[in-house]
Design a protein around this motif. Structure first.
Motif, PDB file in Angstrom:
ATOM      1  N   ASP A 163      -3.953   2.135  -2.915  1.00  0.00           N
ATOM      2  CA  ASP A 163      -3.983   3.443  -2.278  1.00  0.00           C
ATOM      3  C   ASP A 163      -4.504   3.259  -0.853  1.00  0.00           C
ATOM      4  OD1 ASP A 163      -3.128   5.001  -4.493  1.00  0.00           O
ATOM      5  OD2 ASP A 163      -5.131   4.845  -5.364  1.00  0.00           O
ATOM      6  N   PRO A 164      -4.020   4.040   0.099  1.00  0.00           N
ATOM      7  CA  PRO A 164      -4.475   3.864   1.484  1.00  0.00           C
ATOM      8  C   PRO A 164      -5.979   4.025   1.640  1.00  0.00           C
ATOM      9  CG  PRO A 164      -3.132   5.852   1.248  1.00  0.00           C
ATOM     10  CD  PRO A 164      -2.977   5.076  -0.006  1.00  0.00           C
ATOM     11  N   GLU A 165      -6.583   4.846   0.788  1.00  0.00           N
ATOM     12  CA  GLU A 165      -8.033   5.035   0.871  1.00  0.00           C
ATOM     13  C   GLU A 165      -8.799   3.739   0.617  1.00  0.00           C
ATOM     14  OE1 GLU A 165      -6.047   8.812   0.396  1.00  0.00           O
ATOM     15  OE2 GLU A 165      -5.945   6.970  -0.804  1.00  0.00           O
ATOM     16  N   GLU A 166      -8.231   2.840  -0.190  1.00  0.00           N
ATOM     17  CA  GLU A 166      -8.893   1.558  -0.460  1.00  0.00           C
ATOM     18  C   GLU A 166      -8.903   0.685   0.796  1.00  0.00           C
ATOM     19  OE1 GLU A 166      -8.206   0.222  -4.888  1.00  0.00           O
ATOM     20  OE2 GLU A 166      -6.311   0.968  -4.062  1.00  0.00           O
ATOM     21  N   LEU A 167      -7.832   0.736   1.558  1.00  0.00           N
ATOM     22  CA  LEU A 167      -7.780  -0.017   2.812  1.00  0.00           C
ATOM     23  C   LEU A 167      -8.716   0.606   3.842  1.00  0.00           C
ATOM     24  CD1 LEU A 167      -5.850  -2.474   3.026  1.00  0.00           C
ATOM     25  CD2 LEU A 167      -5.132  -0.856   1.272  1.00  0.00           C
ATOM     26  N   ALA A 168      -8.785   1.934   3.838  1.00  0.00           N
ATOM     27  CA  ALA A 168      -9.653   2.631   4.789  1.00  0.00           C
ATOM     28  C   ALA A 168     -11.110   2.211   4.642  1.00  0.00           C
ATOM     29  CB  ALA A 168      -9.522   4.143   4.606  1.00  0.00           C
ATOM     30  N   GLU A 169     -11.547   1.989   3.410  1.00  0.00           N
ATOM     31  CA  GLU A 169     -12.944   1.588   3.202  1.00  0.00           C
ATOM     32  C   GLU A 169     -13.229   0.239   3.850  1.00  0.00           C
ATOM     33  OE1 GLU A 169     -15.239   3.566   2.094  1.00  0.00           O
ATOM     34  OE2 GLU A 169     -13.749   5.117   1.674  1.00  0.00           O
ATOM     35  N   ALA A 170     -12.256  -0.666   3.828  1.00  0.00           N
ATOM     36  CA  ALA A 170     -12.430  -1.967   4.485  1.00  0.00           C
ATOM     37  C   ALA A 170     -12.526  -1.797   5.998  1.00  0.00           C
ATOM     38  CB  ALA A 170     -11.278  -2.897   4.122  1.00  0.00           C
ATOM     39  N   VAL A 171     -11.717  -0.883   6.553  1.00  0.00           N
ATOM     40  CA  VAL A 171     -11.764  -0.644   7.991  1.00  0.00           C
ATOM     41  C   VAL A 171     -13.109  -0.046   8.394  1.00  0.00           C
ATOM     42  CG1 VAL A 171     -10.662   0.484   9.954  1.00  0.00           C
ATOM     43  CG2 VAL A 171      -9.264  -0.298   8.047  1.00  0.00           C
ATOM     44  N   VAL A 172     -13.598   0.906   7.605  1.00  0.00           N
ATOM     45  CA  VAL A 172     -14.904   1.505   7.890  1.00  0.00           C
ATOM     46  C   VAL A 172     -15.978   0.426   7.964  1.00  0.00           C
ATOM     47  CG1 VAL A 172     -16.749   2.959   6.947  1.00  0.00           C
ATOM     48  CG2 VAL A 172     -14.391   3.793   6.964  1.00  0.00           C
ATOM     49  N   PHE A 173     -15.972  -0.482   7.007  1.00  0.00           N
ATOM     50  CA  PHE A 173     -16.963  -1.557   7.017  1.00  0.00           C
ATOM     51  C   PHE A 173     -16.833  -2.418   8.267  1.00  0.00           C
ATOM     52  CE2 PHE A 173     -17.801  -6.075   6.113  1.00  0.00           C
ATOM     53  CZ  PHE A 173     -19.183  -6.014   6.009  1.00  0.00           C
ATOM     54  N   MET A 174     -15.621  -2.878   8.568  1.00  0.00           N
ATOM     55  CA  MET A 174     -15.437  -3.752   9.730  1.00  0.00           C
ATOM     56  C   MET A 174     -15.817  -3.058  11.034  1.00  0.00           C
ATOM     57  SD  MET A 174     -12.038  -6.074   9.081  1.00  0.00           S
ATOM     58  CE  MET A 174     -10.973  -4.832   8.364  1.00  0.00           C
ATOM     59  N   ALA A 175     -15.560  -1.759  11.105  1.00  0.00           N
ATOM     60  CA  ALA A 175     -15.869  -1.007  12.319  1.00  0.00           C
ATOM     61  C   ALA A 175     -17.356  -0.726  12.460  1.00  0.00           C
ATOM     62  CB  ALA A 175     -15.096   0.310  12.315  1.00  0.00           C
ATOM     63  N   SER A 176     -18.072  -0.740  11.360  1.00  0.00           N
ATOM     64  CA  SER A 176     -19.469  -0.315  11.360  1.00  0.00           C
ATOM     65  C   SER A 176     -20.415  -1.437  11.763  1.00  0.00           C
ATOM     66  CB  SER A 176     -19.861   0.183   9.967  1.00  0.00           C
ATOM     67  OG  SER A 176     -20.099  -0.900   9.091  1.00  0.00           O
ATOM     68  N   ASP A 177     -21.662  -1.049  12.046  1.00  0.00           N
ATOM     69  CA  ASP A 177     -22.693  -2.025  12.393  1.00  0.00           C
ATOM     70  C   ASP A 177     -23.086  -2.904  11.203  1.00  0.00           C
ATOM     71  OD1 ASP A 177     -22.719  -1.036  14.957  1.00  0.00           O
ATOM     72  OD2 ASP A 177     -24.412   0.311  14.609  1.00  0.00           O
ATOM     73  N   ARG A 178     -22.667  -2.524  10.007  1.00  0.00           N
ATOM     74  CA  ARG A 178     -22.959  -3.364   8.832  1.00  0.00           C
ATOM     75  C   ARG A 178     -22.182  -4.676   8.882  1.00  0.00           C
ATOM     76  NH1 ARG A 178     -23.498   0.946   3.772  1.00  0.00           N
ATOM     77  NH2 ARG A 178     -24.812   2.439   4.896  1.00  0.00           N
ATOM     78  N   ALA A 179     -21.146  -4.730   9.710  1.00  0.00           N
ATOM     79  CA  ALA A 179     -20.373  -5.964   9.906  1.00  0.00           C
ATOM     80  C   ALA A 179     -20.735  -6.603  11.240  1.00  0.00           C
ATOM     81  CB  ALA A 179     -18.885  -5.665   9.843  1.00  0.00           C
ATOM     82  N   SER A 180     -21.997  -6.487  11.645  1.00  0.00           N
ATOM     83  CA  SER A 180     -22.431  -6.876  12.990  1.00  0.00           C
ATOM     84  C   SER A 180     -22.243  -8.360  13.304  1.00  0.00           C
ATOM     85  CB  SER A 180     -23.902  -6.492  13.189  1.00  0.00           C
ATOM     86  OG  SER A 180     -24.725  -7.105  12.197  1.00  0.00           O
ATOM     87  N   TYR A 181     -22.147  -9.215  12.275  1.00  0.00           N
ATOM     88  CA  TYR A 181     -21.988 -10.654  12.514  1.00  0.00           C
ATOM     89  C   TYR A 181     -20.554 -11.108  12.223  1.00  0.00           C
ATOM     90  CZ  TYR A 181     -23.767 -15.451  12.961  1.00  0.00           C
ATOM     91  OH  TYR A 181     -24.021 -16.731  13.377  1.00  0.00           O
ATOM     92  N   MET A 182     -19.648 -10.155  12.116  1.00  0.00           N
ATOM     93  CA  MET A 182     -18.264 -10.451  11.750  1.00  0.00           C
ATOM     94  C   MET A 182     -17.356 -10.191  12.945  1.00  0.00           C
ATOM     95  SD  MET A 182     -16.105  -8.545   8.735  1.00  0.00           S
ATOM     96  CE  MET A 182     -14.376  -8.870   8.464  1.00  0.00           C
ATOM     97  N   THR A 183     -16.713 -11.227  13.441  1.00  0.00           N
ATOM     98  CA  THR A 183     -15.732 -11.058  14.507  1.00  0.00           C
ATOM     99  C   THR A 183     -14.711 -12.184  14.456  1.00  0.00           C
ATOM    100  OG1 THR A 183     -15.469 -10.502  16.864  1.00  0.00           O
ATOM    101  CG2 THR A 183     -16.959 -12.340  16.348  1.00  0.00           C
ATOM    102  N   GLY A 184     -13.499 -11.874  14.901  1.00  0.00           N
ATOM    103  CA  GLY A 184     -12.415 -12.854  14.878  1.00  0.00           C
ATOM    104  C   GLY A 184     -11.847 -13.099  13.502  1.00  0.00           C
ATOM    105  N   HIS A 185     -12.096 -12.185  12.568  1.00  0.00           N
ATOM    106  CA  HIS A 185     -11.725 -12.422  11.172  1.00  0.00           C
ATOM    107  C   HIS A 185     -10.548 -11.555  10.735  1.00  0.00           C
ATOM    108  CE1 HIS A 185     -12.057 -13.483   7.005  1.00  0.00           C
ATOM    109  NE2 HIS A 185     -12.288 -12.233   6.645  1.00  0.00           N
TER     110      HIS A 185
ATOM    111  N   THR B 216       0.843  -1.192   0.000  1.00  0.00           N
ATOM    112  CA  THR B 216       0.000   0.000   0.000  1.00  0.00           C
ATOM    113  C   THR B 216       0.880   1.243   0.000  1.00  0.00           C
ATOM    114  OG1 THR B 216      -1.625  -1.205   1.334  1.00  0.00           O
ATOM    115  CG2 THR B 216      -1.898   1.185   1.176  1.00  0.00           C
ATOM    116  N   PHE B 217       0.548   2.208  -0.820  1.00  0.00           N
ATOM    117  CA  PHE B 217       1.281   3.471  -0.843  1.00  0.00           C
ATOM    118  C   PHE B 217       1.125   4.212   0.479  1.00  0.00           C
ATOM    119  CE2 PHE B 217       0.697   3.218  -5.562  1.00  0.00           C
ATOM    120  CZ  PHE B 217       2.044   3.224  -5.897  1.00  0.00           C
ATOM    121  N   GLY B 218       2.128   5.032   0.797  1.00  0.00           N
ATOM    122  CA  GLY B 218       2.047   5.893   1.966  1.00  0.00           C
ATOM    123  C   GLY B 218       2.623   5.238   3.194  1.00  0.00           C
TER     124      GLY B 218
END
Length: 247
Positions: A214-236, A186-188
Motif C-alpha cells: 500500500d502507498p502508505e507503507e512506502l510513505a512511512e519510509a519516506v517520513v523516516f528518511m526525511a526526519s531527524d531520526r535518520a540524521s546519520y543516513m545519507t547517500g542510501h 505498490t498500489f496506486g
C-alpha cells in the motif's frame, strides 16, 4: 505529555503528490507536523484539500526549470525556508518487451525521471545549501538495482540512485542529507494505470511477502528518511519491496 510529530515545524516540497506514494507521503508529512506544498500535473489540489491546514497545491511540470524554480521560491517566500524535498514525480511509458529502437520513449523517460529530478534538486539545494540544512528523498525503484523494466525506465532509475549518491557526497558538509526510496510493486498511481487485476496478482506472487504494498507503507519510509531520526543516513538507496530484491 504533548506528543510532537517527527516533522513538527518543518516545511516540505513534494512532486508527484497527486496520487499513489506521493499523495500518501504528503498526508503522512502533514500528520507528522510538516507544512506541505503538493506539486503535480494532476491531483495536487485534491491532495492539498484532503490535508487541509497550511497545505497548498501547484500544478507543475518538473521538466520546466522556470516553473520549478518559481514553485520552490514560492514555498520559501511563504514559509521562510525549505526543510524537506520528496522528489517523487516520474513516468514509466515503456514496455520491457518493446524493441530498443524506441528512442522517443527512452528520451522522454530520461527527460522526466532524470533531468526533471535534477532540475528539482538544483532549485531545492539553492535554498538548502546557504541554510546548511535540509533533507532530500528521491524516488528511484527496484529497477534502480535490476533490469526488470524497459531500458529507459531502468536506466533512469539507476541514474536516480547515482544522482542521490553524488549529491549526498557533494552536500554533506553543508548539512544536507540526500537519500532515495526504491519501491517495489505498490498500489496506486503508476501501478494502477499500467496493470490489470490479474497482472497485479502475478506481481504479488513475485514478492516473498506474497502481496503488493500500500502507498502508505512506502510513505512511512519516506517520513523516516526525511526526519531527524535518520540524521546519520545519507547517500542510501533504501529498497522497500517486500523482499523482492532478496529473492
Amino acid at each position: 505529555m504533548t506528543l510532537v510529530g517527527m516533522l513538527d515545524g518543518k516545511t516540505a516540497f513534494v512532486t508527484g503528490g497527486g496520487s499513489g506514494i506521493g499523495r500518501a507521503t504528503c498526508i503522512a508529512f502533514a500528520r507528522e507536523g510538516a507544512k506541505v506544498l503538493v506539486a503535480d500535473l494532476d491531483g495536487a489540489e485534491e491532495t492539498a484539500t484532503a490535508i487541509g491546514g497550511d497545505a497548498y497545491a501547484v500544478t507543475l511540470d518538473i521538466t520546466d526549470h522556470v516553473a520549478v524554480d518559481a514553485a520552490v521560491d514560492g514555498l520559501v517566500a511563504r514559509w521562510g525556508r525549505i526543510d524537506i524535498a520528496f522528489n517523487n514525480a516520474g513516468i514509466n511509458i515503456e514496455n520491457k518487451r518493446d524493441h530498443w529502437d524506441r528512442l522517443d520513449l527512452f528520451d522522454r523517460t530520461m527527460e522526466v525521471n532524470v533531468r526533471g529530478m535534477m532540475i528539482c534538486m538544483i532549485a531545492e539545494l539553492r535554498h538548502m545549501a546557504p541554510a546548511r540544512s535540509g533533507s532530500i528523498v528521491n524516488t528511484a525503484s527496484t529497477a534502480g538495482f535490476s533490469g526488470i523494466a524497459g531500458p529507459g525506465y531502468v536506466a533512469s532509475k539507476h541514474a536516480v540512485v547515482g544522482l542521490t549518491r553524488s549529491a549526498a557526497l557533494r552536500y554533506a558538509e553543508e548539512g544536507i542529507r540526500v537519500n532515495a526510496l526504491c519501491p517495489g510493486a505498490t498500489f496506486g498511481g503508476m501501478m494502477s494505470k499500467r496493470h490489470d487485476p490479474e497482472s497485479l496478482k502475478v506481481k504479488a506472487r513475485a514478492n516473498p511477502v506474497n502481496r503488493i504494498a500500500d502507498p502508505e507503507e512506502l510513505a512511512e519510509a519516506v517520513v523516516f528518511m526525511a526526519s531527524d531520526r535518520a540524521s546519520y543516513m545519507t547517500g542510501h538507496p533504501m529498497a522497500v519491496d517486500g523482499g523482492f530484491l532478496a529473492a
